[in-house]
Structures are given as C-alpha cells and as structure tokens.
Design a protein around this motif. Structure first.
Motif, mmCIF file in Angstrom:
data_model
loop_
_atom_site.group_PDB
_atom_site.id
_atom_site.type_symbol
_atom_site.label_atom_id
_atom_site.label_comp_id
_atom_site.label_asym_id
_atom_site.label_seq_id
_atom_site.Cartn_x
_atom_site.Cartn_y
_atom_site.Cartn_z
ATOM 1 N N THR A 239 0.837 -1.205 0.000
ATOM 2 C CA THR A 239 0.000 0.000 0.000
ATOM 3 C C THR A 239 0.869 1.251 0.000
ATOM 4 O O THR A 239 0.576 2.237 -0.692
ATOM 5 C CB THR A 239 -0.921 -0.011 1.241
ATOM 6 O OG1 THR A 239 -1.752 -1.156 1.151
ATOM 7 C CG2 THR A 239 -1.775 1.240 1.322
ATOM 8 N N GLU B 289 -6.897 0.601 -1.089
ATOM 9 C CA GLU B 289 -7.220 -0.578 -0.284
ATOM 10 C C GLU B 289 -8.477 -0.283 0.550
ATOM 11 O O GLU B 289 -8.626 0.798 1.099
ATOM 12 C CB GLU B 289 -6.033 -0.847 0.660
ATOM 13 C CG GLU B 289 -6.214 -2.034 1.552
ATOM 14 C CD GLU B 289 -4.952 -2.304 2.389
ATOM 15 O OE1 GLU B 289 -3.852 -2.282 1.818
ATOM 16 O OE2 GLU B 289 -5.080 -2.519 3.592
ATOM 17 N N ASP C 294 -5.280 -1.743 -5.308
ATOM 18 C CA ASP C 294 -4.752 -2.216 -4.030
ATOM 19 C C ASP C 294 -5.667 -3.282 -3.437
ATOM 20 O O ASP C 294 -6.729 -2.981 -2.916
ATOM 21 C CB ASP C 294 -4.591 -1.035 -3.058
ATOM 22 C CG ASP C 294 -3.681 -1.395 -1.878
ATOM 23 O OD1 ASP C 294 -3.464 -2.595 -1.637
ATOM 24 O OD2 ASP C 294 -3.197 -0.460 -1.200
ATOM 25 N N GLU C 295 -5.232 -4.514 -3.529
ATOM 26 C CA GLU C 295 -5.962 -5.670 -2.999
ATOM 27 C C GLU C 295 -7.458 -5.657 -3.331
ATOM 28 O O GLU C 295 -8.305 -5.647 -2.434
ATOM 29 C CB GLU C 295 -5.767 -5.758 -1.480
ATOM 30 C CG GLU C 295 -4.296 -5.983 -1.133
ATOM 31 C CD GLU C 295 -4.107 -6.613 0.240
ATOM 32 O OE1 GLU C 295 -4.848 -7.563 0.537
ATOM 33 O OE2 GLU C 295 -3.226 -6.165 0.980
HETATM 34 MG MG LIG Z 1 -1.993 -2.699 2.069
#
Ligand SMILES: [Mg+2]
Ligand SMILES: Nc1ncnc2c1ncn2[C@@H]1O[C@H](COP(=O)(O)OP(=O)(O)OP(=O)(O)O)[C@@H](O)[C@H]1O
Lengths: 294, 234
Positions: free
Chosen positions: B41, B83, B159-160
């Motif tokens: 991140t 995220e 992000d994820e």
């Molecule tokens: Mg992260």
C-alpha cells in the motif's frame, strides 16, 4: 390561539437566524470535524459590514446589495481564518484545533473592539418596517424578509450541495478526504469554499439579528452563536438539513418559553436542552449514529 | 510507462520502503505480491503522491510524479483504487461515478465512459441511485473500480481488490481486471492473493518488508519453489 400564532411567527423569525448560523457550524464540522467557535464572530463582523455598507458610504446602496456585499466580505474573512489558523492543524489532535478556534473567537472580538470601539452601534432599520396584514395578522416586513430570505438561501444551498458538481465534491470531501484527492478534487479549495458559504450565511444571520435587536457590538455573536451551535447539535452536527430543523426548533422553543413561561428561563431551557441531547441522543435528529473514529 | 527507481519511504523513523525498483510497461498487468505489512500500500500511495517519498524516482510517461500534487496525478492518467475501496458512503452510486470524472470537462466522452462502466458492471447500473454505503462488499469493489475508470486512466493502480470477497466474486473481479486490461488500460495490481494475481499478470515482483526479493515473468514465479512455499501454499 392568536398569541400562539404570533409567537410561532416570532419563533420562525428567530429560528431563521439560528438556522442560517447553524448551517455554518455544521458544514465546517462536516468537512474538517472542527467546532468553529469563531463562527459567532463571523456573524458579528457580517453585521458590522452591513452597517458600514449601509451608512458610511456617500450614497445609498440598495438593501439587497448591502446584504450581498456583507456576505461576500464575510466569506473572505471565513476563508482567511481557515487558511491562517486552522489549515496547519488539520492533522493535529482535535483539541488543538478546538482551542485555536476559541482563541480565534476571542481575537476577533477584540479586533472588532479595536476597530469599531466597545460602544454598540445602533442599527437603524434598513428596510421599511410598516407591518403587512396577512389573515388579520400584522406581521413586520422585517420578519417576513428574514424568514423569506433565509428560506431562499437555504433552498439555494440545498440545490448547490445536492445538484452541482462542487456541491457533490464538498460532500465527497466530508466523507473521505483521501478518496476525494484520488478523484482529483482539490481538498484545500473545497474546504475554503465550505468556509466561504458557511460564513456568508452566518453573516446574513448576523445582519438579521442586528436588525431585530437594533444593536451591533463586538460580543454580539457570542450568545446567538452558542444557540446556533446547540441548534446544529440538536439537528445532528454535520447534517445541513438537521441544522435548519434544529435552528427553527430552538427559535420556536425560545419564543414559546418567553411567551408562556418567562424570559428568565430561556437560556436555562436552551442550554439544558443541549445537555439532554448530549446525554440521550448525541447524534441529534438527523445525525447518523456512527461511532466516532479517533 | 511507469518506472519506480530506488524508492524509499519513511513513516517518521520507520523505514517502510527500502530502495524498491520496478517497471510497468504499457499494456501490461504487473503485480506486486507480499504479505501483510510488506509495504504494498505504501508503494501505491507514494506513486499517487498521497505519501511523500524520502528518496528515489517515480516517473510516469517520462514525467516525474513528485512534481505533481496528489489531486493532479489523476489528470495525467494515473488512477488509484485504494485498499478497502473507499467509496463515498453517503453518495449514490451515480454520484460516486461522477466524482471519478471530477476533473474532466468532456461531457460526451464522460457519458461514453459511464456506459462502458455500466456495461462492465451491470450490477452498478441496476443500483444507480442506491447509497454506496449500503452496497455489498463486492459491489463496493466494483464501484471503486468503476469510479476509477471514470477518469479514463492510462494506468490503474489496484490495491488488494480481492480483499474480503467470497471466492466466486474474487474470480469475477480478476476476470474484470483482465478485461479492463484487454481494453487497453495498463494495470499495477497489488495482491495478497498471489495465486490469482500471478495467473492474470505478465510480470510479478515479490515484496518482503520493504524490499523486492524476487521478480520475473508471472508464469515463472508460479513454478518457483520459494514462491510456492511462501505464497501459494494455501
Ligand atoms: Mg496494504
Ligand atoms: N501511517 C503509518 N504510520 C506508521 N507506519 C505505517 C503507517 N502505514 C503503514 N505503516 C507501516 O509500514 C509498513 C508497510 O505497510 P503497508 O500498509 O504498506 O503494508 P501492505 O503491504 O499494504 O500490507 P497489507 O497487505 O496488510 O495491506 C508496515 O510495517 C506498517 O506498519
């Protein structure tokens, strides 16, 4: 019944003023989570600006221009206050910003005293005050104007916030600053815009307040400012609709107390109400019951 | 297209990113995999200027990104899906998408992109006036991606995106990422779900506590013993 309706109209008059001022508290809180204690002083400066524009020019400005110009300069003052005093503290602990706001409030009171002196200015009426008769009730033109213009600006504000791109950006920033930045929103500008709008409406409230009580003095914003703050909490701090409802409710509660109980009890009841709200429904009427993230 | 060279990032005294270099070429899907706290991140935030780097260079299309303010990065074609989705919870789905196109003025093109998003995410179209905070997790992820696409990015930083989603939804999201890439958007994908990420990407970097420890074509990493042991065991 007649007394009741008369008091209700008075309540709407005072309530309009509280609602206008409460909007500024709630918008600023919504966007930077700060109780802007200097907001009552914006009211006060708005009233002084109106006095200057109305009585110290060599020519007579129309009332509407007096209002618009005062709102404009109050907006600039609001932006300036944020940039100078609050901006650096955005990431600081909230208590630091709160103390700064109290300091700013005192500073502005003393600044006004330096510039204008401590003696109250007498606000001569800016509009024709002969009453109008509606359904057998004599209502002062000032009351009608206060209620009418307040509602007009509140509708304008709602349209702005809910229908325009900068208005939506303002809500986006208040909900998630980091995501707003990723959208390309200039958060600093949106915060300035929020202060500008809140201050302009606060100044309008201050002008009506000064016209209602015919006086302008450096500490005139303290009491109505506090009550408008209570109105904002009552309605649900952060909610614009809540500030409007809270403003009118406080206005009506106040005039009804004056009429049916005693004017001595007004402040006791209004401030008591704050304590009751904070104890039993801190999120207010329209506020969300969200857990505060610390 | 995007080049990160010897990037260092600090949080106060914590040295979170310790000299990371990698490159994303136009048209690729590149993935950064790593476990919790590896610094994934942090790297994405440094690219989109949400965080200030302490050393190194980040260039995008030969422009140094640190010359840009965070709110200007999207103007030059970098769009970051953070995220945890970060949709605007009290705005409607449509308003969220409008915010994605905030900096753009070309109304007709914005409309085209909106239709594309609705085409790609029919579920968002069904829910245009729903308040975003009331969407399910998967729908919020779609909205977050859709919102990022509304800026018409050249590169998408994800992000994820599979975080916290049910397995079928994870597959759906990864399929969508592939489609978005096939339609011409370059993608930098950060993931803990190494298996899926390696399957859809061209190139991969493995991040461990602020350092890149391994890199190569994703197909090769899928068969790498160390990667298998550390990230594909589940
Ligand atoms: Mg992260
Ligand atoms: N705001 C912060 N202040 C201090 N340290 C931080 C901060 N944010 C992240 N860190 C630290 O930096 C390191 C990298 O964090 P980062 O969030 O980039 O990891 P990540 O790879 O994204 O992890 P995850 O998969 O859990 O999201 C961690 O050790 C984390 O504790």
């Amino acid at each position: 019944m007649e007394l009741f309706i008369r008091q209700l109209i008075n309540g709407l008059n005072t309530g309009s003023i509280y609602a206008l001022v409460a909007i500024g508290y709630t918008m600023v809180y919504g966007i930077i989570k700060l109780i802007n204690f200097a907001h009552g002083e914006i009211m006060m400066f708005g009233a002084y600006f109106a006095f200057l524009f109305a009585f110290s020019l060599s020519f007579q400005l129309p009332f509407i221009l007096v209002i618009v110009l005062s709102m404009f300069f109050a907006a600039l003052l609001g932006i300036l206050i944020e940039r100078v005093a609050y901006k650096k503290l955005r990431k600081a602990p909230r208590i630091s910003a709160l103390i700064t706001a109290i300091g700013m409030s005192l500073f502005l009171q003393h600044l006004a005293q330096l510039i204008f002196g401590a003696t109250p200015y007498v606000m001569k009426q800016l509009v024709d005050t002969t009453p109008v008769t509606i359904f057998n009730f004599d209502i002062s033109r000032l009351t009608l104007l206060t209620i009418g213009l307040s509602i007009f600006f509140m509708i304008l504000l709602s349209l702005f916030v809910y229908k325009t791109k900068p208005g939506k950006a303002m809500r986006a920033v208040s909900q998630d600053k980091e995501a707003a930045v990723l959208m390309g929103i200039n958060v600093d500008n949106i915060i300035s815009l929020t202060f500008a709008i809140g201050s302009a409406l606060g100044a309008l409230g201050g002008i009506f307040y000064a016209m209602t009580y015919s006086q302008i003095y450096p500490t005139m914003g303290v009491l109505p400012g506090l009550k408008a703050f209570i109105a904002a909490v009552f309605g649900g701090i952060g909610s614009i609709g809540g500030a409007m409802i809270g403003g009118y409710l406080i206005g009506i509660i106040e005039t009804m107390t004056k009429a049916y109980i005693s004017s001595k009890w007004v402040d006791v009841i209004v401030f008591g109400l704050l304590i009751v709200i904070l104890l039993f429904k801190p999120s207010g009427i329209l506020g969300k019951n969200r857990k505060e993230k610390v | 297209m995007l080049k990160v060279d010897n990037l260092h990032v600090h949080y106060g005294v914590i040295h979170a990113i310790k000299g990371v270099s990698f490159e994303v070429n136009e048209g690729e899907i590149v993935t950064l995999i790593g476990s919790n706290g590896a610094g994934k991140t942090t790297i994405l935030k440094a690219i989109s200027q949400l965080l200030e780097k302490s050393d190194g260079d980040i260039t995008f299309l030969d422009k140094s990104l640190s010359d840009y303010k965070a709110h200007d990065v999207v103007h030059i074609g970098v769009s970051h899906v953070p995220e945890g989705r970060h949709v605007f919870p009290d705005l409607t789905v449509l308003e969220n998408l409008e915010m994605g196109a905030y900096y753009r003025k070309d109304k007709t093109k914005i409309r085209e992109d909106l239709y594309k998003v609705f085409y790609r995410f029919p579920r968002l179209k069904e829910r245009v006036s729903q308040i975003a905070g009331t969407l399910s997790g998967g729908e919020q992820q779609m909205l977050a991606i859709g919102r990022a696409l509304m800026s018409h990015p050249k590169i998408l930083l994800l992000d994820e995106p599979s975080m916290g989603l049910a397995p079928i939804l994870v597959k759906e999201i990864f399929d969508i990422i592939k489609e978005i890439n096939a339609a011409g958007t370059t993608i930098l994908l950060v993931e803990q779900n190494a298996n899926q990420a390696l399957h859809i990407s061209d190139k991969a970097y493995v991040l461990e506590t602020g350092n890149i420890t391994l890199s190569g074509p994703s197909k090769e990493l899928l068969n790498d013993e160390k990667v298998k042991a550390a990230y594909l065991s589940a």
